[in-house]
Design a protein around this motif. Structure first.
Motif, PDB file in Angstrom:
ATOM      1  N   TRP A 176       0.883  -1.177   0.000  1.00 55.65           N
ATOM      2  CA  TRP A 176       0.000   0.000   0.000  1.00 55.65           C
ATOM      3  C   TRP A 176       0.913   1.218   0.000  1.00 55.65           C
ATOM      4  O   TRP A 176       1.374   1.671   1.043  1.00 55.65           O
ATOM      5  CB  TRP A 176      -0.894  -0.005   1.253  1.00 55.65           C
ATOM      6  CG  TRP A 176      -2.163  -0.795   1.102  1.00 55.65           C
ATOM      7  CD1 TRP A 176      -2.525  -1.604   0.080  1.00 55.65           C
ATOM      8  CD2 TRP A 176      -3.260  -0.832   2.051  1.00 55.65           C
ATOM      9  NE1 TRP A 176      -3.764  -2.148   0.311  1.00 55.65           N
ATOM     10  CE2 TRP A 176      -4.246  -1.690   1.514  1.00 55.65           C
ATOM     11  CE3 TRP A 176      -3.515  -0.237   3.278  1.00 55.65           C
ATOM     12  CZ2 TRP A 176      -5.445  -1.963   2.171  1.00 55.65           C
ATOM     13  CZ3 TRP A 176      -4.707  -0.505   3.939  1.00 55.65           C
ATOM     14  CH2 TRP A 176      -5.663  -1.364   3.376  1.00 55.65           C
ATOM     15  N   TRP A 177       1.173   1.701  -1.183  1.00 53.54           N
ATOM     16  CA  TRP A 177       2.087   2.837  -1.352  1.00 53.54           C
ATOM     17  C   TRP A 177       1.362   4.107  -0.902  1.00 53.54           C
ATOM     18  O   TRP A 177       0.240   4.381  -1.372  1.00 53.54           O
ATOM     19  CB  TRP A 177       2.470   2.909  -2.842  1.00 53.54           C
ATOM     20  CG  TRP A 177       3.493   3.944  -3.187  1.00 53.54           C
ATOM     21  CD1 TRP A 177       4.237   4.691  -2.327  1.00 53.54           C
ATOM     22  CD2 TRP A 177       3.877   4.335  -4.508  1.00 53.54           C
ATOM     23  NE1 TRP A 177       5.082   5.518  -3.025  1.00 53.54           N
ATOM     24  CE2 TRP A 177       4.875   5.329  -4.366  1.00 53.54           C
ATOM     25  CE3 TRP A 177       3.483   3.946  -5.794  1.00 53.54           C
ATOM     26  CZ2 TRP A 177       5.476   5.937  -5.454  1.00 53.54           C
ATOM     27  CZ3 TRP A 177       4.089   4.550  -6.878  1.00 53.54           C
ATOM     28  CH2 TRP A 177       5.070   5.539  -6.715  1.00 53.54           C
ATOM     29  N   SER A 178       2.028   4.888  -0.035  1.00 49.06           N
ATOM     30  CA  SER A 178       1.357   6.075   0.529  1.00 49.06           C
ATOM     31  C   SER A 178       1.091   7.150  -0.524  1.00 49.06           C
ATOM     32  O   SER A 178       0.409   8.141  -0.269  1.00 49.06           O
ATOM     33  CB  SER A 178       2.169   6.631   1.695  1.00 49.06           C
ATOM     34  OG  SER A 178       3.522   6.704   1.314  1.00 49.06           O
ATOM     35  N   ASN A 179       1.604   6.950  -1.732  1.00 50.82           N
ATOM     36  CA  ASN A 179       1.377   7.883  -2.822  1.00 50.82           C
ATOM     37  C   ASN A 179      -0.069   7.846  -3.344  1.00 50.82           C
ATOM     38  O   ASN A 179      -0.535   8.767  -4.007  1.00 50.82           O
ATOM     39  CB  ASN A 179       2.342   7.505  -3.955  1.00 50.82           C
ATOM     40  CG  ASN A 179       2.509   8.607  -4.959  1.00 50.82           C
ATOM     41  OD1 ASN A 179       2.208   9.758  -4.673  1.00 50.82           O
ATOM     42  ND2 ASN A 179       2.977   8.267  -6.145  1.00 50.82           N
ATOM     43  N   PHE A 180      -0.744   6.730  -3.046  1.00 52.47           N
ATOM     44  CA  PHE A 180      -2.123   6.564  -3.531  1.00 52.47           C
ATOM     45  C   PHE A 180      -3.062   6.233  -2.374  1.00 52.47           C
ATOM     46  O   PHE A 180      -2.609   5.802  -1.304  1.00 52.47           O
ATOM     47  CB  PHE A 180      -2.201   5.406  -4.532  1.00 52.47           C
ATOM     48  CG  PHE A 180      -1.459   5.638  -5.812  1.00 52.47           C
ATOM     49  CD1 PHE A 180      -1.895   6.603  -6.719  1.00 52.47           C
ATOM     50  CD2 PHE A 180      -0.328   4.898  -6.126  1.00 52.47           C
ATOM     51  CE1 PHE A 180      -1.215   6.814  -7.912  1.00 52.47           C
ATOM     52  CE2 PHE A 180       0.349   5.109  -7.313  1.00 52.47           C
ATOM     53  CZ  PHE A 180      -0.088   6.069  -8.209  1.00 52.47           C
ATOM     54  N   ALA A 181      -4.336   6.409  -2.647  1.00 53.63           N
ATOM     55  CA  ALA A 181      -5.341   5.955  -1.680  1.00 53.63           C
ATOM     56  C   ALA A 181      -5.392   4.423  -1.706  1.00 53.63           C
ATOM     57  O   ALA A 181      -4.814   3.791  -2.594  1.00 53.63           O
ATOM     58  CB  ALA A 181      -6.703   6.533  -2.037  1.00 53.63           C
ATOM     59  N   THR A 182      -6.075   3.853  -0.722  1.00 52.62           N
ATOM     60  CA  THR A 182      -6.149   2.385  -0.646  1.00 52.62           C
ATOM     61  C   THR A 182      -7.610   1.943  -0.744  1.00 52.62           C
ATOM     62  O   THR A 182      -8.278   1.740   0.272  1.00 52.62           O
ATOM     63  CB  THR A 182      -5.542   1.895   0.687  1.00 52.62           C
ATOM     64  OG1 THR A 182      -6.201   2.571   1.770  1.00 52.62           O
ATOM     65  CG2 THR A 182      -4.060   2.174   0.759  1.00 52.62           C
ATOM     66  N   PRO A 183      -8.097   1.816  -1.985  1.00 50.84           N
ATOM     67  CA  PRO A 183      -9.528   1.551  -2.152  1.00 50.84           C
ATOM     68  C   PRO A 183      -9.983   0.163  -1.718  1.00 50.84           C
ATOM     69  O   PRO A 183     -11.146  -0.038  -1.400  1.00 50.84           O
ATOM     70  CB  PRO A 183      -9.750   1.720  -3.660  1.00 50.84           C
ATOM     71  CG  PRO A 183      -8.406   1.530  -4.280  1.00 50.84           C
ATOM     72  CD  PRO A 183      -7.395   1.974  -3.269  1.00 50.84           C
TER      73      PRO A 183
END
Ligand code: GLC
Length: 466
Positions: A176-183
């Motif tokens: 879960w890269w903090s660059n994106f949301a985690t849908p």
């Protein structure tokens, strides 16, 4: 493997996707594992302090088990991760758990070394989100490396050890890269667009598993959860989207973590290691794991039902545990169908089991003291289960276990419907050893049952001379 021929009716329930193992050491171990029948599963981590479902409340899927108490996801997740700073199970005493499990007749333990949230209950070198981190008040405790303590304690009591390990890691920036949301539960970036990041995730996962395979003594089972982390061909991906009726594929990806290579490395350190890559059909799923269910029919491959004994998988304040009767009936039902029972108990935040868990184990143990012979080392035999009678077999002995309901009067006669019982067969009851009278009206075998049976939960007839 002594599997019985299956009737056309039950073949409808069989998962034909099971791929048999070929490594002789694994096959040998699997055979022994099928003798064990009864194990303990434990879900434990900082989440236990809140008494919430393990990990899932930080996943943004709109499922009942993912719901959280707060409307503010970001704030919630921060607090969830902060739980590591207060997790302090000062009453952790794995020896007492191992003894209670052993007395109940359990023969192996599977422990959550890391659940989906990524918190490591072992002293990994590869993240600080772990029980031995300085952030964690328990890190100075001599028993801080919880996984090691649990494995050692259970092994000392003669039990096998199994490492539950979640392939997905919702704390790792490589998943879960903090660059994106985690849908949702999946990797949250495009593996195709960022292959380097995905490679790092593979390396991280392999290294952590190898830590468990090298620094924790003999490990018998690697129980891998998070079946969505798996290799997928473009065809499978296309098909998955077609089935879901989604136009633009964004989330289902090829999450290949090079399992074959990992398993090979793991077995160099742990020869014969049983690997359970759950729900990923292929040779790395040595046995199947129906979850919280007991299959209706016997299954022609190794399998294990994992079942919650009280509350949820994780600690639930005020949890009500199943009765000893229910647990024994379930165990017998599973064993008669050729499976193992992995019963879950969730330790509390301070490192204690609830009293209900101990009581349940004592009740099962009392029954096992008398009837274990009809459980361990047995194999399934047709007709497996008929009404209240479950059958198992070992060598030339046949066991017929009669499941008694609460308050039920012991039947004065029962009919054994396994074919091939010879005229000079001897039938006795476990726990009394007394020979019982039986008759053969026509082709049947009808046994007279004394009024007093050794257990009100279930009694076992042993038939010698098939
Ligand atoms: C379910 C739960 C998971 C748990 C597992 C145990 O898949 O979602 O959290 O670890 O059951 O079998």
């Amino acid at each position: 493997m002594a599997f019985i021929l299956l009737s056309p009716l039950c073949s409808q329930h069989i998962d034909t996707r099971y791929v048999p193992e070929t490594d002789p050491l694994v096959l040998e171990k699997l055979e022994k594992w099928q003798d064990l029948k009864f194990g303990l599963l434990m879900h434990w981590g900082p989440y236990s302090q809140w008494g919430v479902v393990e990990s899932w409340s930080i996943c943004s899927e709109d499922e009942g088990w993912c719901r959280r108490k707060s409307d503010d996801y970001t704030e919630y997740k921060k607090e969830y991760e902060n739980l590591q700073t207060t997790f302090n199970p000062v009453h952790f005493d794995p020896e007492s758990w191992a003894l209670a499990a052993k007395d109940a007749g359990m023969k192996y333990v599977v422990f959550t070394t890391k659940h989906h949230d990524g918190f490591c209950m072992f002293d990994t070198e590869y993240t600080d989100y772990k029980i031995t981190s300085e952030k964690n008040p328990f890190h100075t405790n001599p028993k801080a490396n919880i996984t090691r303590e649990i494995f050692d304690a259970f092994r000392n009591e003669g039990m096998w050890t199994g490492a539950y390990f979640s392939k997905p890691d919702w704390h790792s920036d490589y998943y879960w890269w903090s660059n994106f949301a985690t849908p949702d539960r999946n990797v949250n970036y495009s593996v195709n667009n960022y292959p380097g990041r995905w490679r790092k995730f593979i390396g991280f996962t392999h290294r952590q598993i190898m830590e468990l395979m090298t620094g924790y003594g003999k490990v018998d089972i690697l129980w891998l959860d998070g079946g969505w982390v798996k290799k997928r061909s473009s065809e499978e991906i296309r098909k998955a989207y077609e089935d879901m009726n989604i136009e633009k594929p964004t989330r289902i990806q090829n999450q290949d973590i090079h399992m074959d290579e990992l398993v090979k490395k793991a077995r160099v350190k742990q020869p014969g290691l049983i690997v359970v890559d759950r729900a990923v059909y292929g040779k790395n799923q040595n046995y199947l794991t129906p979850e919280n269910t007991v299959p209706e029919k016997e299954l022609p491959y190794p399998w294990e039902s994992c079942i919650i004994s009280g509350g949820g998988w994780s600690y639930t304040p005020g949890a009500e545990y199943m009765s000893g009767r229910r647990a024994v009936h379930m165990l017998v039902d599973i064993v008669a169908k050729g499976g193992n029972l992995l019963l879950n108990i969730a330790p509390g935040p301070e490192g204690k089991w609830q009293e209900g868990a101990y009581k349940l184990l004592r009740d099962i143990g009392r029954w096992m003291d008398i009837n274990a012979e009809a459980i361990y080392g047995t194999r399934a035999i047709a007709p497996y289960k008929e009404g209240r009678i479950c059958y198992t077999s070992k060598g030339d002995a046949l066991y017929a276990i009669y499941l008694l309901e609460d308050g039920e009067k012991v039947p004065s006669k029962i009919k054994i419907s396994v074919p091939g019982i010879t005229d000079d067969a001897r039938i006795s009851m476990l726990g009394t050893g007394k020979e019982l009278k039986w008759k053969r009206p026509g082709n049947e075998c009808v046994v007279s049952i004394p009024r007093d049976v050794p257990s009100k939960i279930a009694f076992t007839l042993k038939i010698n001379g098939l």
